[in-house]
Design an enzyme around this catalytic site. Structure first.
Site, PDB file in Angstrom:
ATOM      1  N   LYS A 142      -6.857   1.479  -3.517  1.00 63.37           N
ATOM      2  CA  LYS A 142      -6.508   0.874  -2.235  1.00 63.37           C
ATOM      3  C   LYS A 142      -6.599   1.891  -1.109  1.00 63.37           C
ATOM      4  O   LYS A 142      -7.017   1.568   0.013  1.00 63.37           O
ATOM      5  CB  LYS A 142      -5.099   0.283  -2.301  1.00 63.37           C
ATOM      6  CG  LYS A 142      -4.662  -0.440  -1.009  1.00 63.37           C
ATOM      7  CD  LYS A 142      -5.553  -1.638  -0.711  1.00 63.37           C
ATOM      8  CE  LYS A 142      -5.184  -2.336   0.593  1.00 63.37           C
ATOM      9  NZ  LYS A 142      -3.896  -3.036   0.538  1.00 63.37           N
ATOM     10  N   LYS A 172       0.397   4.342   9.158  1.00 62.06           N
ATOM     11  CA  LYS A 172       0.959   4.592   7.826  1.00 62.06           C
ATOM     12  C   LYS A 172      -0.127   4.920   6.808  1.00 62.06           C
ATOM     13  O   LYS A 172      -0.068   5.947   6.112  1.00 62.06           O
ATOM     14  CB  LYS A 172       1.742   3.368   7.347  1.00 62.06           C
ATOM     15  CG  LYS A 172       2.175   3.428   5.879  1.00 62.06           C
ATOM     16  CD  LYS A 172       2.920   2.184   5.473  1.00 62.06           C
ATOM     17  CE  LYS A 172       2.050   0.947   5.361  1.00 62.06           C
ATOM     18  NZ  LYS A 172       1.238   0.940   4.105  1.00 62.06           N
ATOM     19  N   THR A 192       0.856  -1.187   0.000  1.00 62.94           N
ATOM     20  CA  THR A 192       0.000   0.000   0.000  1.00 62.94           C
ATOM     21  C   THR A 192       0.889   1.232   0.000  1.00 62.94           C
ATOM     22  O   THR A 192       1.757   1.373   0.859  1.00 62.94           O
ATOM     23  CB  THR A 192      -0.907  -0.003   1.237  1.00 62.94           C
ATOM     24  OG1 THR A 192      -1.720  -1.168   1.223  1.00 62.94           O
ATOM     25  CG2 THR A 192      -1.795   1.237   1.263  1.00 62.94           C
TER      26      THR A 192
END
Length: 338
Positions: free
Chosen positions: A211, A279, A135
């Protein structure tokens, strides 16, 4: 967790037919046997993906910094490289299943980054394809794709979801974008690993964007589930009964259904760590700022993950947000066995 472990960012995997026609058709063995595949990052997702590729007849070599993960691949019948570059040597398809863009770049192009040489990309078969599963921000995906192209390689921006169990059975969902040539080259490996492939466009970065929308929802849903369960505990409710009722009601979500059992069992072993959403929601925040688009709910959830990490639970399961809230509010949650 080793440097090359998985990006363990989960969401629902759909048990629908692969959008790429031909998934698990009778000619699959003919199409895949002997295709050399390297897999870098053998965490629970990457190892499962390697097992699915082996089951499809692919010639799989892999690498992870953790001895146990390398041993597990060898036990499953795969070849173990002495390094990421060794596992990628001669690979027609290199699947990179790590945490973020920085790790992906270091693996592919060495410590000096894109253009520096010395990484795994240098040893791949000419015209091979990198299947990038971490990702990351769309801009990073586009930059890595350009570096791969400059090295004579194809690049498929292919973040995935579905969880470790579905990785092992080849039932992941891929949100992929790239050139038609990249899709064609990657097809044997992605067919082996996926139940559903969303072919989202011809340019790297589109898959990454999809995503991030998924991760915004996933992160908010987990945080909301944790808040709801600690609120229920504050009200003195039977938490097991709350779970039973909500999973049969309109307030349910896949993340509520999946994460609340961790709270009920007081089991915070990391399936997906708090730091993953520090993150990922951080990337969402950066993207929103760049686009001048407010992401208030994602921002509030990010602060909850940051607080949980600051409380020393960053490497624990992301359901630990409930423990953070409980600690702040004096709520008692279920406790594990001593």
């Amino acid at each position: 967790m080793g440097d090359y472990h998985l990006d363990c960012s989960p969401s629902r995997s759909h048990r629908t037919k692969n959008a790429w026609a031909g998934r698990r058709e009778d000619d699959m063995t003919e199409r895949t046997t002997g295709t050399k595949v390297g897999i870098i990052g053998l965490g629970s997702m990457g190892l499962g993906m390697a097992k699915a590729a082996l089951a499809a007849g692919l010639d799989v070599a892999g690498y992870d910094v953790a001895d146990a993960q390398r041993d597990a691949l060898e036990a499953a019948g795969g070849r173990v490289g002495t390094s990421a570059a060794d596992a990628a040597q001669g690979a027609e398809i290199l699947v990179v299943v790590v945490v973020n863009a920085a790790q992906t770049e270091r693996i592919l192009f060495g410590e000096g980054g894109s253009g520096a040489g010395g990484g795994a990309a240098a040893g791949m078969a000419p015209g091979g394809v990198v299947v990038s599963c971490a990702t990351m921000a769309p801009a990073d995906a586009r930059r890595l794709a350009a570096s791969a192209e400059a090295a004579g390689l194809l690049y498929l921006d292919a973040p995935m979801s579905g969880g470790a169990a579905r990785a092992s059975t080849g039932e992941l969902t891929f949100m992929a974008s790239g050139t038609p040539a990249a899709f064609d080259k990657a097809k044997p490996a992605v067919d082996a690993m996926a139940a559903t492939v969303h072919r989202l466009g011809d340019e790297a970065g589109i898959g990454a964007s999809f995503k991030m929308v998924n991760q915004l929802l996933a992160g908010v849903h987990i945080a909301a589930a944790c808040e709801a369960m600690t609120f229920a505990a504050k009200l003195g409710l039977d938490l097991a009964k709350v779970y039973e009722v909500i999973t049969q009601s309109a307030g349910n979500s896949w993340m509520f259904e999946n994460r609340v059992p961790h709270i009920l069992d007081a089991d915070y072993a990391p399936r997906s760590a708090v730091e993953i959403f520090v993150k990922d929601l951080g990337i969402v925040a950066d993207m929103g700022r760049a686009e001048r688009f407010p992401t208030q709910l994602a921002g509030a959830a990010l602060q909850m993950y940051l607080m949980t990490s600051a409380a020393g639970m960053g490497r624990d399961d992301d359901a630990s947000v409930a423990r953070m809230i409980a600690g702040v509010t004096g709520v008692t949650l279920p406790k594990g066995e001593d």
